[in-house]
Design a protein around this motif. Structure first.
Motif, PDB file in Angstrom:
ATOM      1  N   VAL A 274       0.840  -1.207   0.000  1.00 40.71           N
ATOM      2  CA  VAL A 274       0.000   0.000   0.000  1.00 40.71           C
ATOM      3  C   VAL A 274       0.866   1.246   0.000  1.00 40.71           C
ATOM      4  CG1 VAL A 274      -1.665   1.324   1.360  1.00 40.71           C
ATOM      5  CG2 VAL A 274      -1.954  -1.140   1.091  1.00 40.71           C
ATOM      6  N   LEU A 275       1.959   1.199   0.800  1.00 37.01           N
ATOM      7  CA  LEU A 275       2.887   2.332   0.814  1.00 37.01           C
ATOM      8  C   LEU A 275       3.488   2.547  -0.565  1.00 37.01           C
ATOM      9  CD1 LEU A 275       4.492   4.493   2.318  1.00 37.01           C
ATOM     10  CD2 LEU A 275       6.147   2.719   2.963  1.00 37.01           C
ATOM     11  N   GLY A 276       3.895   1.445  -1.222  1.00 37.89           N
ATOM     12  CA  GLY A 276       4.428   1.566  -2.578  1.00 37.89           C
ATOM     13  C   GLY A 276       3.394   2.097  -3.553  1.00 37.89           C
ATOM     14  N   LEU A 277       2.146   1.640  -3.408  1.00 37.12           N
ATOM     15  CA  LEU A 277       1.069   2.118  -4.271  1.00 37.12           C
ATOM     16  C   LEU A 277       0.829   3.613  -4.054  1.00 37.12           C
ATOM     17  CD1 LEU A 277      -1.331   1.755  -6.192  1.00 37.12           C
ATOM     18  CD2 LEU A 277      -2.685   0.978  -4.236  1.00 37.12           C
ATOM     19  N   LEU A 278       0.817   4.033  -2.784  1.00 33.26           N
ATOM     20  CA  LEU A 278       0.621   5.458  -2.499  1.00 33.26           C
ATOM     21  C   LEU A 278       1.771   6.300  -3.038  1.00 33.26           C
ATOM     22  CD1 LEU A 278      -0.794   5.287   1.140  1.00 33.26           C
ATOM     23  CD2 LEU A 278      -2.027   5.897  -0.939  1.00 33.26           C
ATOM     24  N   ASN A 279       2.986   5.768  -2.925  1.00 35.36           N
ATOM     25  CA  ASN A 279       4.129   6.498  -3.475  1.00 35.36           C
ATOM     26  C   ASN A 279       4.035   6.599  -4.990  1.00 35.36           C
ATOM     27  OD1 ASN A 279       5.421   7.115  -1.069  1.00 35.36           O
ATOM     28  ND2 ASN A 279       6.529   5.183  -1.014  1.00 35.36           N
ATOM     29  N   LEU A 280       3.592   5.506  -5.619  1.00 36.37           N
ATOM     30  CA  LEU A 280       3.426   5.533  -7.073  1.00 36.37           C
ATOM     31  C   LEU A 280       2.327   6.515  -7.460  1.00 36.37           C
ATOM     32  CD1 LEU A 280       4.153   4.429  -9.845  1.00 36.37           C
ATOM     33  CD2 LEU A 280       2.569   2.529  -9.450  1.00 36.37           C
TER      34      LEU A 280
END
Length: 777
Positions: free
Chosen positions: A658-664
């Motif tokens: 989720v953190l990676g998705l939010l960063n993307l």
């Protein structure tokens, strides 16, 4: 009046709200994840210690034969703060799934015990008071106030009404041990026919007593008990009752802390790139300030305040999220693992760490791009256009134009940002793939462990009948195809080199047909030769990893004898255990009785019907049944431990994803924001919204697919790391690891969804703007 250097940062915050919010979001999420994991570990360790202190858990517990009076000499031994005698009886309780094993503890008549304090919750006061421990209530699906049926060994079935509940942190949760716990008053014990004699002695040492002094005290206590005619069958240390809980949580949280630190580093890289792009819009402004004579200190003051505001907001938000997130996690662990008390205050060290990182991350992240601008010649800064640093690299032509070519060019135009996004998504994906692989490995290992038990039922009996007559009694019962008489006792094992620990000793036929041990080193029990034992990996780890061939001294009650370690077998998640041939056991203790009967049923036999027949036959022969259990129930308990481990790590993987998705999404949103005019021009010349959406979706998909391939590659070493850490913590040795293709293909599907989802929201929001507004931007 507000200083001049303070006005511009505040104006920039208002002017660049979108980018500032994206930066704040990235910092807060990264810090919150690390804060929650670290604070949960610290709070759980504090809760464990606080629970032991408040409950006054005994430093040593002696399980003995029945006695009437505690020897007065125990209180006179130097180093002993408190000594108490307690009643402890094994029994069985009727539940919806049949009779289950239960341990009954006697309650004091007037006041609570000083050692092993418990908390009673009276709902239905009664003279014959009976209280069920909270995890037992959940396991057996009982309710306070209901009437329960109990079977005391050697007595007829009797009933009692539950007066309320008990919390006792010294108990391993009933779902993990398979044994329930009841606490009865003297009147209730008399009603059940239990003699009011003591069978347990709890000892509390003086504070500051060293481990060596404690070992010496235990030896002196055993001598005092022996001189008073009391035989100690087993000694249990306080750490042993908390071992599985502490080991389980520490293993999980240690792994998660490493994950959190790595994700924090990746988050910092992304935040640095986001600041690089924010500062790029200020290049010309900084150049103008320098031309009109503003010193560098004036410019630094502006950004010091700007970054200070970001740091302050980041700290307040991440500290709040860390507190409430870890509060929920510790509360969940305390309830699941039967930890009596815990504090809900935030740990000071976590506050200081979050405070430091909240300001260090923005200051360090913005320092390089600011310094880079200030080092430029003034002519370059005045000539520079917003949204980019000048680049002297020539753009290579692809020879033709298409949306796919444009997507590739934009995806790779900001390489630093792209790399950080890819790494973050890859890390989350690798954790999920590795976690799925760990689940498969643990279940495979569990299936191998389950092959150890090649029987269906296990009976704990107390009888004076010889072993041969007892097993013959079981074999002649309809539905029983095979039965073996074993002796199961507690023993203390001591090595020549100093290792010492309590263990479960099982004496069984050398050529047993009802177990199939997985021998790791050495060999299984053999008939004849030197007296020998086989130990499992749990005991081997606690003794300091002895090798086959080493000597070990075993003590049961007053008897001691030296044996050779003949082999090492795998763990069954039942704690430290040693195995001995029945012949060696009989020669040592001159005993030909069995207290445990392993039973294998014929094909198609009904377990419940066979149990009823055996119960009647044993009662007719004067044997007392202390406990029964099916192998199926024993095999189900480790699955709960495995489920907790896998669920915790999988949750971390999802969180990092989720953190990676939010960063993307953050990076995509910033791309869309900076390319508003480009989108507007494309629409003005006839470009459809679908084409624009496909262009940005292709950029996100490129990053998602690269991250998927890296996640698949990273999952192998990460799976090896998890298998080593979890296997060593729970089983005493690393688990085998490898590729998990199903997990890789599952993550492929998730990567496609993530790639499409990351671009859809910001692009659709941008396309909803009026065309004139977009061209003005």
């Amino acid at each position: 009046m507000m200083p001049l250097f303070a006005r511009k940062p505040l104006r920039d915050l208002g002017r660049q709200k979108a980018k500032t919010l994206l930066i704040l979001l990235s910092i807060i999420i990264s810090l919150s994840i690390a804060g929650i994991i670290l604070h949960t570990k610290l709070q759980f360790e504090a809760a464990l210690k606080e629970s032991m202190n408040q409950s006054h858990v005994s430093d040593a517990a002696f399980y003995t034969n029945s006695f009437q009076t505690l020897p007065a000499r125990l209180h006179k031994l130097d180093g002993i703060k408190e000594a108490e005698a307690k009643i402890s009886v094994r029994a069985r309780a009727k539940t919806e799934e049949g009779f289950k094993n239960i341990e009954i503890a006697g309650l004091p008549d007037q006041q609570n015990y000083q050692i092993g304090q418990i908390h009673l919750y009276k709902n239905h006061p009664s003279d014959a008071a009976s209280y069920a421990e909270t995890t037992t209530l959940q396991l057996f699906q009982w309710k306070a106030g209901q009437t329960i049926e109990l079977l005391i060994p050697g007595e007829k079935q009797k009933s009692l009404k539950l007066s309320g509940t008990v919390t006792d942190p010294s108990r391993i949760p009933a779902p993990f041990s398979g044994t329930g716990y009841l606490y009865l008053s003297s009147e209730a014990l008399k009603k059940l026919g239990v003699p009011l004699t003591y069978t347990q002695i709890l000892i509390e040492f003086e504070e500051g007593t060293s481990k060596e002094e404690r070992d010496q005290l235990i030896t002196r206590i055993s001598k005092v008990l022996k001189s008073s005619g009391i035989t100690s069958y087993r000694t249990e240390h306080a750490e042993e009752t908390y071992y599985i809980r502490n080991t389980l949580v520490s293993a999980i949280l240690t792994v998660l802390i490493w994950f959190g630190l790595f994700s924090l580093v990746l988050g910092f890289i992304l935040i640095t790139h986001l600041f690089h792009r924010v500062i790029a819009e200020h290049v010309k402004e900084m150049g103008i300030q320098r031309v009109v004579g503003a010193p560098l200190s004036f410019i630094w003051k502006q950004y010091f305040l700007y970054l200070g505001i970001i740091g302050s907001i980041s700290f307040m938000c991440s500290a709040g999220v860390s507190y409430f997130g870890s509060k929920w996690a510790v509360r969940y662990l305390a309830e699941e693992l039967n930890i009596g008390s815990y504090t809900e205050t935030i740990h000071p060290s976590v506050v200081y760490l979050l405070l430091l990182l909240s300001f260090a991350i923005p200051y360090l992240g913005a320092f390089v791009p600011i310094q880079k601008v200030l080092n430029k010649p003034l002519t370059d800064t005045l000539r520079n256009m917003p949204h980019s640093f000048p680049s002297h690299k020539a753009k290579k032509s692809f020879g033709r134009f298409s949306l796919s070519v444009l997507s590739w060019r934009h995806a790779f135009s900001k390489k630093g940002q792209m790399v950080s996004n890819i790494l973050m998504l890859s890390f989350g994906g690798a954790i999920i793939i590795s976690c799925l692989a760990l689940n498969q490995t643990l279940n495979s290992h569990l299936n191998q462990m389950n092959k150890f038990w090649n029987y269906d039922q296990e009976w704990s009996v107390k009888s004076k009948l010889p072993k041969s007559e007892m097993t013959a009694l079981f074999k002649k019962t309809e539905g029983v195809s095979e039965a073996e008489g074993w002796t199961v006792r507690n023993t203390e094992i001591k090595l020549d080199k100093g290792g010492k620990h309590n263990a479960l000793l099982m004496a069984l036929p050398e050529r047993s047909k009802l177990i199939t041990p997985a021998v790791k080193e050495g060999q299984w029990l053999k008939r004849g030769g030197k007296p020998a034992i086989v130990i499992n990996e749990d005991l081997r780890t606690m003794l300091g990893s002895p090798k086959p061939g080493e000597k070990a001294e075993l003590q049961i009650g007053k008897e001691r004898k030296t044996f050779y370690i003949e082999g090492i077998i795998g763990s069954q998640l039942r704690g430290p255990a040693a195995y001995m041939g029945g012949t060696d056991y009989e020669k040592w203790l001159l005993a030909d009785t069995a207290n445990r009967i392993a039973v294998k049923l014929t094909s198609g036999a009904k377990s419940g019907k066979v149990s009823e027949q055996l119960e009647k036959q044993l009662t007719d022969q004067g044997a007392a049944v202390e406990g029964t259990e099916t192998i199926q129930a024993m095999q189900e308990r480790p699955k709960q431990i495995i489920g907790l481990i896998v669920a915790s790590i999988l949750a971390a993987g999802i969180l990092f994803t989720v953190l990676g998705l939010l960063n993307l999404m953050t990076a995509t949103s910033m791309n869309v924001y900076e390319r508003q005019k480009e989108i507007g021009i494309t629409r003005a010349i006839g470009g459809s919204s679908g084409k624009i959406l496909r262009m940005f979706a292709a950029e996100s998909l490129i990053i998602a697919m690269i991250s998927w391939s890296l996640a698949a590659a990273f999952s192998y070493p990460l799976s090896h790391f998890l298998s080593t850490q979890i296997g060593t913590a729970l089983l005493g040795s690393p688990l085998q690891s490898g590729f998990y293709l199903d997990g890789i293909f599952i993550w492929l599907t998730a990567s496609i969804v993530i790639g499409l989802g990351a671009s859809a929201v910001p692009v659709i929001k941008s396309l909803a703007k009026p065309l004139p507004k977009m061209l003005e931007d």
